[in-house]
Design an enzyme around this catalytic site. Structure first.
Site, mmCIF file in Angstrom:
data_model
loop_
_atom_site.group_PDB
_atom_site.id
_atom_site.type_symbol
_atom_site.label_atom_id
_atom_site.label_comp_id
_atom_site.label_asym_id
_atom_site.label_seq_id
_atom_site.Cartn_x
_atom_site.Cartn_y
_atom_site.Cartn_z
ATOM 1 N N HIS A 37 0.821 -1.219 0.000
ATOM 2 C CA HIS A 37 0.000 0.000 0.000
ATOM 3 C C HIS A 37 0.854 1.268 0.000
ATOM 4 C CE1 HIS A 37 0.419 -0.207 4.533
ATOM 5 N NE2 HIS A 37 0.478 1.100 4.365
ATOM 6 N N ASP A 40 0.202 -7.654 1.321
ATOM 7 C CA ASP A 40 0.556 -6.244 1.489
ATOM 8 C C ASP A 40 2.074 -6.062 1.549
ATOM 9 O OD1 ASP A 40 0.090 -3.523 1.637
ATOM 10 O OD2 ASP A 40 -0.028 -3.493 3.826
ATOM 11 N N SER A 50 4.686 2.505 7.991
ATOM 12 C CA SER A 50 4.352 1.354 7.155
ATOM 13 C C SER A 50 5.557 0.932 6.316
ATOM 14 C CB SER A 50 3.192 1.690 6.222
ATOM 15 O OG SER A 50 2.007 1.852 6.942
#
Length: 458
Positions: A97, A127, A202
């Site tokens: 993402h 992911d 992230s």
């Protein structure tokens, strides 16, 4: 390899050998003095932080000029995340993402060197994304934790770039392991930590006290958007598999067990004579799939995969996903009141993930439609139930026969003239057999409901 913080703590206590006095593992000890409490994570950070990078992305988006106008203009949208160098040649792992939809990728190292990055592989289901930068000299690398002995309560560090303020280190513990009830992935088995993780973290590193990567930080649970002490990381077992795929096979092929699993409830546990609810019950087996080949049966309870306890479908899928195609996974199964072990081949879902549409011709009610054959491979790729069979209508041409007879995209053709339709061969055979016939008894599934009709062709 960095000495563990726990070992440093034990050496700091003069005249005491805590490992001999405490009833748990020798490398995990409880601080007993002020000296131990003042020990620092700095040696670990010095070794690990250079391998954690900032990932900057830019993408071009269309924006309306104003609320009252349909005109749009292009605008560059920038975002940031983190990444971890896992190979000295410039291979970096981050979250999918973080890079999804990016037109341009730039990686900035801890020493402020900048590189343009290329995407080697992206995988939405896990992911994860693998990037590559070109460099003339080896880059610092964060080694993987290959021991797999992390436990709830172990100290961990989260390293990343929250809010774009620059590289930041936070500390905490492993709050839980094998979390399968968060996120939207079918392969979820997250490490939960209370180390502060915020937007921008992230793709960053979750590091143990040996300075090894145990997970890639991926998301937080928060109502405000900030850290509430509930963060999640993708375990290094899956990270390692995706990296290996990017560097060798190039395409990530998702293993498919071919068994429908459900968690064992208290009632089921009592019925099967278990001391507590545990494992995943097999209630359906797909013919000739991996589970069938290995000898798994309906009614078996899968207790563990490769020695790791599993309690649902997601946990089982995750364990399979850490293997390469062609490997065997060791299943521990409860059958007829006793535990047995079975080697289950790691195989992809059968069928074609991207089949060519079939366009019917001749004198039949389907003229003007396009249909796709359902298979586990196709169903998995589009998010349908893997066990569904038949042909699904993918498109209807306007003012065609199929449109006039009321067929809609998404209809699943399951029966023609009383014959079950499973494959494209079944469908073509019935079209040839009934070509030009006046009445066509047809059954389709639409939004979970079976619709039957005798369609008059003329």
């Amino acid at each position: 390899m960095i000495k563990s913080l726990a070992l440093l703590a034990s050496l700091a206590v003069s005249g005491s050998v805590l490992a001999q006095e405490l009833p748990f593992a020798a490398d995990r000890v409880v601080p007993e003095s002020q000296a131990q409490m003042q020990l620092s994570f700095a040696p670990i950070v010095r070794e690990a932080a250079p391998a954690v990078v900032n990932v900057y992305t830019s993408r071009t988006v269309q924006q309306r000029v104003s609320f009252f106008s349909r005109r749009t203009r292009e605008r560059e949208q920038n975002s940031l995340g983190s990444g971890v160098i896992v190979d000295a040649s410039g291979v970096i792992v981050t979250n999918n993402h973080v890079v999804q939809g990016a037109d341009e990728l730039r990686v900035v190292l801890a020493d402020r060197r900048e590189f343009e990055a290329q995407i080697l592989l992206t995988d939405e289901a896990s992911d994860l994304a693998i990037l590559k930068v070109e460099t003339d000299e080896p880059l610092p690398v964060l080694p993987f934790d290959t021991g797999g002995d992390g436990e709830v309560g172990d100290l961990v560090l989260a390293i990343g770039n929250p809010f774009g303020v620059g590289q930041t280190v936070t500390s905490g513990i492993i709050s839980a392991l094998a979390r399968t009830d968060v996120g939207e992935s079918d392969f979820a088995s997250f490490i939960q930590t209370d180390a502060a993780i915020n937007p921008g973290n992230s793709g960053g590193a979750l590091v143990n006290m040996d300075g090894e990567l145990i997970g890639v930080n991926t998301m937080i649970f928060s109502r405000s958007g900030g850290s509430n002490g509930i963060g999640f990381a993708i375990p290094v077992d899956l990270v390692s598999r995706v990296v290996d795929t990017a560097l060798s096979e190039g395409e990530l092929i998702r293993p498919w067990l071919g068994a429908r699993l459900q968690p064992v409830t208290s009632d089921l546990a009592q019925a099967f004579g278990l001391d507590r609810p545990r494992g995943a019950l097999i209630n359906e087996i797909y013919p000739d799939a991996a589970a069938d080949d290995a000898g798994l049966r309906q009614g078996d309870i899968v207790l563990a995969v490769d020695g790791h306890e599993v309690n649902n479908d997601s946990g089982t899928r995750f364990r399979l996903a850490t293997h390469a195609t062609g490997d065997d996974a060791r299943f521990t199964v409860l059958r007829d009141g006793r535990e047995i072990s079975l080697d289950v081949p790691v195989l992809p879902a059968p069928g074609i993930a991207d089949p060519q549409p079939f366009v019917p011709e001749g004198a039949n009610p389907f003229v003007g439609s396009s249909l796709l054959e359902l298979s586990p491979a196709f169903n998995e790729s589009v998010g349908l139930d893997s066990f569904e069979e038949g042909l699904i209508v993918s498109n209807i041409r306007r003012r065609s026969l199929a449109a006039n007879y009321g067929f809609r995209p998404g209809d699943r053709v399951v029966e023609i003239d009383g014959r079950r339709i499973v494959t494209l061969d079944d469908f073509e055979d019935m079209l040839a057999r009934l070509d030009g016939q006046e009445t066509w008894p047809i059954a389709v599934m639409r939004r979970g409901q079976r619709i039957e009709a005798d369609i008059r062709l003329f």
